[in-house]
Motif scaffolding. Structure first.
Motif, PDB file in Angstrom:
ATOM      1  N   VAL A 160       0.995  -1.323   0.141  1.00 57.26           N
ATOM      2  CA  VAL A 160      -0.314  -0.086  -0.151  1.00 57.26           C
ATOM      3  C   VAL A 160       0.712   1.723  -0.150  1.00 57.26           C
ATOM      4  N   MET A 161       2.067   0.855   0.431  1.00 58.36           N
ATOM      5  CA  MET A 161       3.177   2.510   1.070  1.00 58.36           C
ATOM      6  C   MET A 161       3.538   2.585  -0.733  1.00 58.36           C
ATOM      7  N   LEU A 162       3.636   1.641  -1.834  1.00 52.07           N
ATOM      8  CA  LEU A 162       4.147   2.358  -2.731  1.00 52.07           C
ATOM      9  C   LEU A 162       3.293   2.972  -3.817  1.00 52.07           C
ATOM     10  N   PHE A 163       1.726   3.047  -2.758  1.00 52.15           N
ATOM     11  CA  PHE A 163       1.283   3.571  -3.934  1.00 52.15           C
ATOM     12  C   PHE A 163       1.066   4.980  -3.537  1.00 52.15           C
ATOM     13  N   LEU A 164       1.061   5.353  -2.328  1.00 51.47           N
ATOM     14  CA  LEU A 164       1.007   6.743  -1.946  1.00 51.47           C
ATOM     15  C   LEU A 164       1.806   7.944  -2.584  1.00 51.47           C
ATOM     16  N   PRO A 165       2.729   7.635  -3.018  1.00 53.51           N
ATOM     17  CA  PRO A 165       3.684   8.959  -3.762  1.00 53.51           C
ATOM     18  C   PRO A 165       3.216   8.649  -4.761  1.00 53.51           C
ATOM     19  N   TYR A 166       2.579   8.168  -5.341  1.00 52.45           N
ATOM     20  CA  TYR A 166       1.755   8.349  -6.743  1.00 52.45           C
ATOM     21  C   TYR A 166       0.122   9.505  -6.343  1.00 52.45           C
ATOM     22  N   VAL A 167      -0.190   9.347  -5.182  1.00 49.99           N
ATOM     23  CA  VAL A 167      -1.516  10.418  -5.074  1.00 49.99           C
ATOM     24  C   VAL A 167      -0.198  11.780  -4.629  1.00 49.99           C
ATOM     25  N   SER A 168       0.670  12.220  -4.927  1.00 47.81           N
ATOM     26  CA  SER A 168       1.127  13.133  -4.129  1.00 47.81           C
ATOM     27  C   SER A 168       1.630  14.200  -5.432  1.00 47.81           C
ATOM     28  N   SER A 169       3.037  15.432  -5.642  1.00 49.49           N
ATOM     29  CA  SER A 169       3.560  16.040  -6.278  1.00 49.49           C
ATOM     30  C   SER A 169       4.738  15.030  -7.067  1.00 49.49           C
ATOM     31  N   ALA A 170       4.595  13.628  -6.689  1.00 47.98           N
ATOM     32  CA  ALA A 170       5.468  12.712  -7.126  1.00 47.98           C
ATOM     33  C   ALA A 170       5.200  12.690  -8.857  1.00 47.98           C
ATOM     34  N   PHE A 171       4.976  12.726  -9.059  1.00 46.54           N
ATOM     35  CA  PHE A 171       4.594  12.690 -10.655  1.00 46.54           C
ATOM     36  C   PHE A 171       3.861  13.520 -11.694  1.00 46.54           C
ATOM     37  N   VAL A 172       3.377  14.439 -11.277  1.00 43.42           N
ATOM     38  CA  VAL A 172       2.777  15.080 -11.938  1.00 43.42           C
ATOM     39  C   VAL A 172       2.129  16.742 -10.904  1.00 43.42           C
ATOM     40  N   PRO A 173       2.347  17.426 -10.568  1.00 44.16           N
ATOM     41  CA  PRO A 173       1.625  18.213 -10.108  1.00 44.16           C
ATOM     42  C   PRO A 173       0.244  18.363  -9.219  1.00 44.16           C
ATOM     43  N   PRO A 174      -0.012  18.116  -8.611  1.00 44.00           N
ATOM     44  CA  PRO A 174      -1.542  18.355  -7.306  1.00 44.00           C
ATOM     45  C   PRO A 174      -2.191  18.891  -8.141  1.00 44.00           C
ATOM     46  N   GLU A 175      -1.958  20.319  -8.978  1.00 48.48           N
ATOM     47  CA  GLU A 175      -3.399  21.232  -9.582  1.00 48.48           C
ATOM     48  C   GLU A 175      -3.893  20.696 -10.755  1.00 48.48           C
ATOM     49  N   THR A 176      -3.441  19.453 -11.925  1.00 49.66           N
ATOM     50  CA  THR A 176      -3.857  19.266 -12.457  1.00 49.66           C
ATOM     51  C   THR A 176      -4.555  17.491 -12.201  1.00 49.66           C
ATOM     52  N   MET A 177      -4.785  17.823 -11.246  1.00 47.70           N
ATOM     53  CA  MET A 177      -5.370  16.976 -10.551  1.00 47.70           C
ATOM     54  C   MET A 177      -7.160  17.128  -9.873  1.00 47.70           C
ATOM     55  N   PRO A 178      -8.130  15.904  -9.545  1.00 44.76           N
ATOM     56  CA  PRO A 178      -9.126  16.374  -9.364  1.00 44.76           C
ATOM     57  C   PRO A 178      -9.496  17.103  -8.429  1.00 44.76           C
ATOM     58  N   THR A 179     -10.299  18.501  -8.089  1.00 48.09           N
ATOM     59  CA  THR A 179     -10.752  19.053  -6.773  1.00 48.09           C
ATOM     60  C   THR A 179      -9.919  18.381  -5.370  1.00 48.09           C
ATOM     61  N   TRP A 180     -11.602  16.462  -6.026  1.00 50.99           N
ATOM     62  CA  TRP A 180     -11.830  15.767  -4.453  1.00 50.99           C
ATOM     63  C   TRP A 180     -10.015  15.195  -4.126  1.00 50.99           C
ATOM     64  N   MET A 181      -9.101  15.283  -4.878  1.00 50.88           N
ATOM     65  CA  MET A 181      -8.157  14.322  -5.025  1.00 50.88           C
ATOM     66  C   MET A 181      -6.802  15.580  -4.416  1.00 50.88           C
ATOM     67  N   ARG A 182      -6.792  16.236  -4.999  1.00 44.22           N
ATOM     68  CA  ARG A 182      -5.968  17.978  -5.061  1.00 44.22           C
ATOM     69  C   ARG A 182      -5.278  17.846  -3.832  1.00 44.22           C
ATOM     70  N   GLY A 183      -6.912  17.631  -2.953  1.00 39.84           N
ATOM     71  CA  GLY A 183      -6.459  17.985  -1.209  1.00 39.84           C
ATOM     72  C   GLY A 183      -5.333  17.238  -0.582  1.00 39.84           C
ATOM     73  N   PHE A 184      -5.932  16.331  -1.020  1.00 39.62           N
ATOM     74  CA  PHE A 184      -4.913  15.343   0.110  1.00 39.62           C
ATOM     75  C   PHE A 184      -3.586  15.065  -1.001  1.00 39.62           C
ATOM     76  N   ALA A 185      -3.793  15.473  -1.872  1.00 44.28           N
ATOM     77  CA  ALA A 185      -2.324  15.303  -2.707  1.00 44.28           C
ATOM     78  C   ALA A 185      -1.193  16.014  -1.986  1.00 44.28           C
TER      79      ALA A 185
END
Length: 273
Positions: free
Chosen positions: A187-212
């Protein structure tokens, strides 16, 4: 079944804890040498992920800079997550195979058996990080860090790896099978995907952006990226990393202390059950 009574820990035992830990570190290294498949995967998987992101996804993602420059810090943290999942499995194997019962019968601080796994995990992840960086440089990554910034980046990696390894230690002493430990660990492998690791968070949906934007890995990523290449989340140059670095280190310290304490508590609860 005979229940082992707790062994009092006196000042002399505490002074010998460092020696016990050194012994357990050596044991964990020997276990690593006896499992070459794990060692090979720990080296091959990170480089494969790096090549995948750069050559498969990189051409379709526009950040404003070369994608390898943006993504390499995230790949480093992905690899650390993989190493932590292996640590959870190793600790669980000790818990379920009877090894811990044997350690508790010896005149040592038995918790150092878990500590040995944590220390070796940190050291193995540093080696993996060096391999990832070497491959990244070979395919175009050009860090601009000076010696002090390199030292800061290494310290940040150590703090992060220690934190997620403490999480892995809790998983390892809690679950009842190595397979479950591996599942939770990944599970810890997937957390970096929902962060600023690979794309800027502003490109994500609003509901996901806050977490990222507010999850612990994001300030770690931003600190690493800022130290190594001087870029921020949006791919633009940054000049002040003070608050971001402080937040990243604060998260790592909090996670390490909470999960290490929880792992020790669970370890002792299972010790006499």
């Amino acid at each position: 079944m005979t229940t082992l009574a707790p062994t009092p820990v006196h000042g002399g035992r505490l002074r010998n804890a460092a020696g016990d830990l050194s012994t357990m570190v050596g044991r964990s290294f020997r276990l690593t040498r006896r499992d070459p498949d794990e060692l090979i995967m720990a080296l091959v998987l990170p480089t494969s992920i790096l090549v995948l992101f750069v050559y498969v996804f990189g051409g379709a993602i526009s950040i404003g800079v070369d994608y390898i420059t943006y993504a390499t810090p995230g790949v480093i943290l992905l690899c650390a997550g993989y190493g932590a999942s292996n640590t959870a499995i190793a600790i669980c194997q000790d818990m379920t195979s009877g090894a811990m019962d044997r350690f508790r019968s010896l005149p040592i601080v038995s918790a150092t058996a878990v500590g040995g796994h944590i220390v070796v995990s940190v050291l193995k992840n540093l080696v993996t990080t060096a391999v990832v960086l070497a491959v990244a440089v070979a395919i175009g990554f050009r860090p601009s860090a000076d010696p002090l910034e390199w030292l800061g980046a290494i310290g940040m990696v150590v703090a992060y790896v220690t934190a997620i390894t403490c999480v892995a230690a809790l998983i390892g002493v809690t679950v009842r099978s190595p397979a479950a430990a591996g599942g939770f660990g990944f599970v810890m492998l997937f957390l970096p995907y929902v962060s600023s690791a690979f794309v800027p968070p502003e490109t994500m949906p609003t509901w996901m952006r806050g977490f990222a934007e507010h999850q612990p890995i994001t300030p770690v990523i931003e600190t690493l990226r800022g130290l190594l290449v001087g870029l921020g989340t949006d791919g633009q140059p940054v000049t002040d990393l003070g608050s971001t670095a402080a937040l990243a280190l604060g998260w790592c310290a909090l996670i390490s202390s909470v999960f290490a304490g929880a792992a020790a508590w669970v370890f002792n609860r299972r010790r006499y059950s």
